[in-house]
Write an enzyme that holds these catalytic residues in place. Structure first.
Site, PDB file in Angstrom:
ATOM      1  N   TYR A   1      -3.064  -0.623  10.410  1.00 60.61           N
ATOM      2  CA  TYR A   1      -2.930  -0.840   8.973  1.00 60.61           C
ATOM      3  C   TYR A   1      -1.546  -0.433   8.479  1.00 60.61           C
ATOM      4  O   TYR A   1      -0.883  -1.180   7.754  1.00 60.61           O
ATOM      5  CB  TYR A   1      -4.009  -0.059   8.235  1.00 60.61           C
ATOM      6  CG  TYR A   1      -4.027  -0.304   6.743  1.00 60.61           C
ATOM      7  CD1 TYR A   1      -4.579  -1.476   6.226  1.00 60.61           C
ATOM      8  CD2 TYR A   1      -3.512   0.631   5.852  1.00 60.61           C
ATOM      9  CE1 TYR A   1      -4.603  -1.716   4.859  1.00 60.61           C
ATOM     10  CE2 TYR A   1      -3.530   0.403   4.484  1.00 60.61           C
ATOM     11  CZ  TYR A   1      -4.085  -0.772   4.000  1.00 60.61           C
ATOM     12  OH  TYR A   1      -4.101  -1.000   2.635  1.00 60.61           O
TER      13      TYR A   1
ATOM     14  N   SER B   1       0.868  -1.168   0.000  1.00 62.15           N
ATOM     15  CA  SER B   1       0.000   0.000   0.000  1.00 62.15           C
ATOM     16  C   SER B   1       0.907   1.221   0.000  1.00 62.15           C
ATOM     17  O   SER B   1       2.072   1.126   0.402  1.00 62.15           O
ATOM     18  CB  SER B   1      -0.881   0.026   1.256  1.00 62.15           C
ATOM     19  OG  SER B   1      -1.529   1.277   1.406  1.00 62.15           O
TER      20      SER B   1
END
Length: 245
Positions: A150, A137
């Protein structure tokens, strides 16, 4: 012989888009996910799709799924290690330990278990070798506000990618990572409605069609094992990334 790929989190979002793109390119595709329904729907409509429902955090279930694919195909060319979740935005003091553990268990431990299963089979199959593509990501580099679990999980994926890439050299196992920013999936729908920024404001963010991610993953997968893309970033052009915060 058709190339083969296992895609985790293949029932929706980026995983489903990638599965359809690979199928359209003539690959045989095994899709892993916890919800059997979307996987079975994919297999019903595409003869080269193999539904393999399982929980990526369960080592036995993952090994059974990989064995199913190897039994059907005889070899494994690529793993797209895609399954992952996020957590609701909150500063670290407001993140429950249970939420932290859930994100780390799925995003990190699940990716480790699936990569481990792929590596073992790629190392011992004939001909030896294969490719593992991890879904990172842009949060593997720059965090969003309130994203401790995350962001930590995606930084861990970068370490996993580098370690697999090094360990895989003697066995012709390549490893790369695709870092995605604001692909329009169910998870990113909130971007179109407004999300918190580091300065305390709420802003609608640009998004991109998820098919661009699928195209990028296929490009990485299609390379010969003599070539590798260690890291690729594909993102909505005007999203707040390079200037976050």
């Amino acid at each position: 012989m058709s190339k083969t790929v296992i895609i985790t989190g293949g029932g929706r979002g980026i995983g489903r888009s990638a599965a359809l793109r690979f199928l359209n390119a003539g690959w045989r595709v095994g899709v892993i996910g916890r919800n059997p329904g979307p996987l079975e729907d994919l297999a019903k409509n595409h003869e080269n799709a193999l539904a393999m429902p399982c929980d990526v955090t369960d080592e036995a279930e993952v090994n059974n799924a990989f064995d199913q694919a190897m039994s059907a195909w005889g070899h494994l060319d690529v793993l797209f290690n895609n399954a992952g979740i996020s957590a609701l935005g909150a500063t670290i003091d407001e993140v429950s330990v249970a939420d932290w553990r859930r994100v780390i268990d799925i995003n990190v431990t699940g990716s480790f278990i699936c990569a481990r299963a792929a590596f073992e089979r790629m190392k011992t199959q004939d001909p030896m070798g294969g490719r593992i593509i991890n879904n990172g990501s842009v949060s593997a580099y720059v965090p969003r506000w309130g994203s401790t679990p995350y962001t930590a999980s995606k930084h861990a994926i970068t370490g996993l990618t580098k370690s697999i890439s090094l360990d895989g050299r003697p066995y012709r196992i390549a490893c790369g990572q695709i870092d995605i920013g604001n692909a329009l999936t169910e998870m990113a729908q909130k971007m179109t409605e407004g999300v918190p920024q580091a300065d305390g404001s709420v802003m609608i963010e640009p998004v991109m069609d998820v098919r661009h991610v699928a195209d990028a993953v296929l490009h990485m997968a299609d390379l010969p094992l003599e070539a590798n893309i260690p890291f690729m970033t594909v993102m909505a052009t005007n999203m707040p990334y390079l200037g976050r915060g």
